[in-house]
Design an enzyme around this catalytic site. Structure first.
Site, PDB file in Angstrom:
ATOM      1  N   GLY A 112      76.175   7.705  81.239  1.00 24.68           N
ATOM      2  CA  GLY A 112      76.329   6.839  82.405  1.00 24.68           C
ATOM      3  C   GLY A 112      77.587   7.203  83.168  1.00 24.68           C
ATOM      4  O   GLY A 112      77.678   6.990  84.369  1.00 24.68           O
ATOM      5  N   ASP A 168      71.346  16.347  89.994  1.00 27.66           N
ATOM      6  CA  ASP A 168      71.962  17.405  90.811  1.00 27.66           C
ATOM      7  C   ASP A 168      73.303  16.935  91.376  1.00 27.66           C
ATOM      8  O   ASP A 168      74.261  17.706  91.438  1.00 27.66           O
ATOM      9  CB  ASP A 168      71.017  17.900  91.913  1.00 27.66           C
ATOM     10  CG  ASP A 168      70.371  16.792  92.741  1.00 27.66           C
ATOM     11  OD1 ASP A 168      70.490  15.602  92.384  1.00 27.66           O
ATOM     12  OD2 ASP A 168      69.718  17.126  93.748  1.00 27.66           O
ATOM     13  N   GLY A 169      73.400  15.657  91.716  1.00 27.98           N
ATOM     14  CA  GLY A 169      74.705  15.127  92.119  1.00 27.98           C
ATOM     15  C   GLY A 169      75.690  15.293  90.969  1.00 27.98           C
ATOM     16  O   GLY A 169      76.838  15.716  91.158  1.00 27.98           O
ATOM     17  N   GLU A 198      89.365  20.784  77.839  1.00 23.95           N
ATOM     18  CA  GLU A 198      89.566  19.653  76.925  1.00 23.95           C
ATOM     19  C   GLU A 198      88.501  18.577  77.036  1.00 23.95           C
ATOM     20  O   GLU A 198      88.214  17.881  76.063  1.00 23.95           O
ATOM     21  CB  GLU A 198      90.963  19.043  77.142  1.00 23.95           C
ATOM     22  CG  GLU A 198      92.117  19.946  76.678  1.00 23.95           C
ATOM     23  CD  GLU A 198      92.443  21.072  77.656  1.00 23.95           C
ATOM     24  OE1 GLU A 198      91.958  21.044  78.816  1.00 23.95           O
ATOM     25  OE2 GLU A 198      93.198  21.995  77.276  1.00 23.95           O
ATOM     26  N   ASP A 232     110.106  23.414  76.869  1.00 22.82           N
ATOM     27  CA  ASP A 232     108.900  23.619  77.693  1.00 22.82           C
ATOM     28  C   ASP A 232     108.810  22.626  78.852  1.00 22.82           C
ATOM     29  O   ASP A 232     108.111  22.868  79.830  1.00 22.82           O
ATOM     30  CB  ASP A 232     107.627  23.527  76.838  1.00 22.82           C
ATOM     31  CG  ASP A 232     107.267  24.877  76.221  1.00 22.82           C
ATOM     32  OD1 ASP A 232     107.906  25.892  76.594  1.00 22.82           O
ATOM     33  OD2 ASP A 232     106.348  24.918  75.387  1.00 22.82           O
ATOM     34  N   GLN A 236     104.378  19.574  79.320  1.00 23.74           N
ATOM     35  CA  GLN A 236     103.814  19.727  77.973  1.00 23.74           C
ATOM     36  C   GLN A 236     104.054  18.513  77.076  1.00 23.74           C
ATOM     37  O   GLN A 236     103.623  18.483  75.929  1.00 23.74           O
ATOM     38  CB  GLN A 236     104.428  20.954  77.270  1.00 23.74           C
ATOM     39  CG  GLN A 236     104.508  22.201  78.125  1.00 23.74           C
ATOM     40  CD  GLN A 236     103.145  22.662  78.575  1.00 23.74           C
ATOM     41  OE1 GLN A 236     102.304  23.015  77.762  1.00 23.74           O
ATOM     42  NE2 GLN A 236     102.899  22.643  79.880  1.00 23.74           N
TER      43      GLN A 236
END
Ligand SMILES: Cc1ncc(C[n+]2csc(CCOP(=O)(O)OP(=O)(O)O)c2C)c(N)n1
Ligand SMILES: *[C@@H]1O[C@H](CO)[C@@H](O)[C@H](O)[C@H]1NC(C)=O
Ligand SMILES: *[C@@H]1O[C@H](CO)[C@@H](O)[C@H](O)[C@H]1NC(C)=O
Length: 615
Positions: free
Chosen positions: A115, A147-148, A362, A420, A424
């Site tokens: 859904g 298709d949408g 992900e 980082d 991150q």
């Protein structure tokens, strides 16, 4: 084999039932159903193998209705197959009826809730991968999309996954009915463009007249004969097919036909040779009884650390999941190209056949895991940087509705990753996972508790989040320490504690360091390892807070909202008069050495000691 006339009659019967049930509920999507009537008829009564008396039988084919708003026709198909009386369809969407607006696994013939568009193909791919590699059975998996819906990026993540793993037992069915909700789709009926895209994604791709049962039967046969790649059936269809004045017209999405229903049904029944088509038996699978998830899964060996040793909890995750894989052949692990950071690669090394590399996608990672976990086929452990699970929040949210059994292990929590920088750093992950109904959230602070958290997760049916950290932290617990959901640990106490400091992960170690400093100043504090953020140990928190002069400090490597601070505040609302200080990451962090960042953002031992002094 059902003959084509019967299949056509069944398709029209499914149309009629979809119109009637949506009229009865005065809501729903009859035109969305009408475009897939023929493919549903062919799937149910010619193609799929099912055990009607046992819709979740492990040996059966799977159908994922990714365009979940076509639920009425799915329900109608199972009713026509004989699973329940057709009259029940008229209770669609009622408060006491499990035939809800979109399918959920409260229904025995539904494996995953749909859904939220764009998610079904990932789940289907997980099921197809499971069939091939874990069950080693020949069941096939079908997924119907709009298709949408095909504009969703997650659809193409799943396509890429399916072709990479050569899932020739998977059929992706695109219902190209030209229309979306508020206007026509981008590509309308450009069938060649869809075909080129599906081919580019490595699918054997067939454009089919979606209203011709003969063509559909041939296409499914071609899919079955195709080896080494999945098949895409790209159906040219019309929204509202068979409903005069409504077929292929805009402004009919999600609308029951109301007083136009009678004429529509008359027109549809006028095309049927038998208005009540005779029952067609579904094909039966060849039955085998593959192993299912065992009722208890244990670490093959207990944790084996020495006191004072320093081990990152992310590394302990790798050790634990590999041992759980020894404990049960149904434990699998998935990762999105971060396996040598999350240490999922330790599982891959120990059990190469049960590791699924999902690459940097992900949403698909979580969707595949949800699919792998259906029908108790596997217990999936999914890892990536904790920050990147936020990309799959919708899959996780839907996973709760799907009653999914997925263990998410997020590494690189918070500012303690250091150099980082903020892109991150997971700083909202606890809030996200806490909000999922039925979830457990564990935040272990040493390697022993991490291994036990993984073991607890494997034995809980539902979504579990385990937050692991990058830096190595000192072992706090003996190897035989017992952990439980909903139980914290008091790791330092005296009879004269002035404050209860609650931490987890790196901040627990900062709290212990602060306790040392303060002790030299003659001030004692009690230190609590929250371990189980959800459910939270309200009893212990209230009791210890009372014993510490009603002064509580929560220190966490997370943003202010929705983390441990909020969870503790909720508990302390029952103890008016308790003072709560919340040390957490306020504002956007930056790159820098971890220890400097902890100081700058006010969650280090120094900040904790200062907060205690201010009390
Ligand atoms: C992720 C997501 N976004 C938006 C919606 C709202 N929505 C439901 S159906 C629909 C149109 C779907 O069009 P299509 O995929 O072509 O299906 P059709 O009804 O035409 O078969 C939309 C926008 C949704 N359910 N999920
Ligand atoms: C599948 O159905 C068959 C036949 O009814 C039954 O023998 C078998 O136990 C079922 N398998 C499972 C896993 O339920
Ligand atoms: C991961 O593996 C690659 C390839 O072996 C290596 O270059 C990289 O340094 C590793 N990364 C980490 C974080 O260990």
């Amino acid at each position: 084999m059902a003959d084509d006339q019967v299949l056509n009659d069944v398709a029209n019967r499914l149309r009629v039932l979809s119109i009637q049930s949506t009229n009865a509920s005065n809501s729903g999507h009859p035109t969305t159903c009408a475009s897939i009537a023929e493919v549903m008829s062919v799937l149910f009564f010619d193609e799929m193998k099912q055990v009607l008396s046992d819709p979740r039988n492990a040996s059966s084919d799977r159908l994922v209705l990714s365009k979940g708003h076509a639920a009425p026709i799915l329900y109608a198909a199972w009713a026509v197959a004989g699973l329940f009386p057709e009259e029940r369809l008229m209770d669609l969407r009622k408060i006491d009826c499990e035939l809800e607006g979109h399918p959920t696994p409260k229904l025995e013939f539904v494996d995953v809730a749909t859904g939220s568009l764009g998610q079904g193909l990932s789940c289907a791919a997980g099921m197809a991968y499971t069939a091939k590699h874990f069950d080693k059975l020949d069941y096939r998996v079908y997924c119907i999309m709009g298709d949408g819906e095909a504009a969703e990026g997650s659809v193409w993540e799943a396509m890429n996954f399916a072709q990479h793993y050569k899932l020739d037992n998977l059929v992706a069915i695109f219902d190209i009915n030209r229309l979306g909700q508020s206007e026509a789709t981008c590509l309308q009926h450009q069938m060649d463009v869809y075909k080129a895209r599906c081919e580019a994604f490595g699918f054997h791709s067939i454009v089919v007249d979606g209203h011709c049962v003969k063509a559909l039967k041939a296409a499914f046969a071609e899919a079955r004969a195709t080896k080494g790649k999945p098949t895409a059936l790209i159906l040219k269809t019309f929204k509202g097919r068979g409903i005069p004045g409504i077929e292929d017209q805009e402004n009919w999405h999600g609308k029951p036909l109301g007083d136009k229903a009678a004429a529509a049904i008359q027109a549809i029944e006028g095309k049927m040779s038998n208005k009540r088509p005779s029952k067609v038996p579904m094909k039966a699978p060849s039955i085998s009884a593959p192993a299912t998830v065992p009722s208890a899964i244990s670490l093959s060996k207990p944790p084996a650390y020495s006191q004072g040793e320093k081990v990152a909890t992310r590394l302990a995750y790798g050790t634990a999941v590999a041992k759980l894989g020894e404990g049960s052949t149904r434990v699998i692990a998935l990762d999105a190209e971060t396996k040598n950071s999350t240490y999922a690669d330790k599982f891959k090394k120990a059990h190469p056949d049960r590791f699924i590399e999902c690459f940097i996608a992900e949403q698909n990672l979580v969707g595949v895991a949800v699919g792998c976990g259906t029908r108790k086929r596997t217990v999936p452990f999914v890892s990536t940087f904790a920050a990147f699970f936020t990309r799959a929040f919708d899959q996780l949210r839907m996973g709760a509705i799907s009653q999914a059994n997925v263990k998410c292990v997020g590494s690189h929590a918070g500012i303690s990753i250091g150099e980082d920088g903020p892109s991150q750093m997971a700083l909202e992950d606890i809030a996200m996972f806490r909000s999922i109904p039925g979830s457990l959230v564990f935040y272990p602070s040493d390697a022993v508790s991490t291994e036990r958290a993984c073991e607890l997760a494997a034995n809980y049916h539902g979504i579990v989040f385990i937050r692991t950290s990058r830096p190595a932290t000192t072992i706090l617990y003996p190897n035989d320490e017992v952990f439980e959901p909903g139980k914290c640990k008091i790791v330092r106490k005296s009879s004269s504690d002035r404050a209860l400091v609650i931490g987890a992960g790196v901040t627990l170690h900062e709290a212990l360091a602060a306790a040392e400093t303060l002790a030299k100043e003659g001030v004692n504090i009690r230190v609590c390892d929250i371990f189980s953020v959800k459910p939270i140990d309200g009893t212990a928190i209230l009791q210890n807070a009372a014993e510490c002069g009603n002064n509580v400090i929560v220190v966490e490597d997370h943003y202010e909202q929705g983390g441990i601070g909020d969870a503790v505040a909720h508990v302390l609302a029952q103890a008016p008069g308790t003072k709560l200080r919340h040390l957490c990451v306020r504002g956007i962090p930056r790159s820098g050495p971890p220890s400097v960042l902890l100081d700058v953002f006010g969650i280090s031992a120094k900040s904790i000691a200062q907060a205690v002094r201010e009390i």
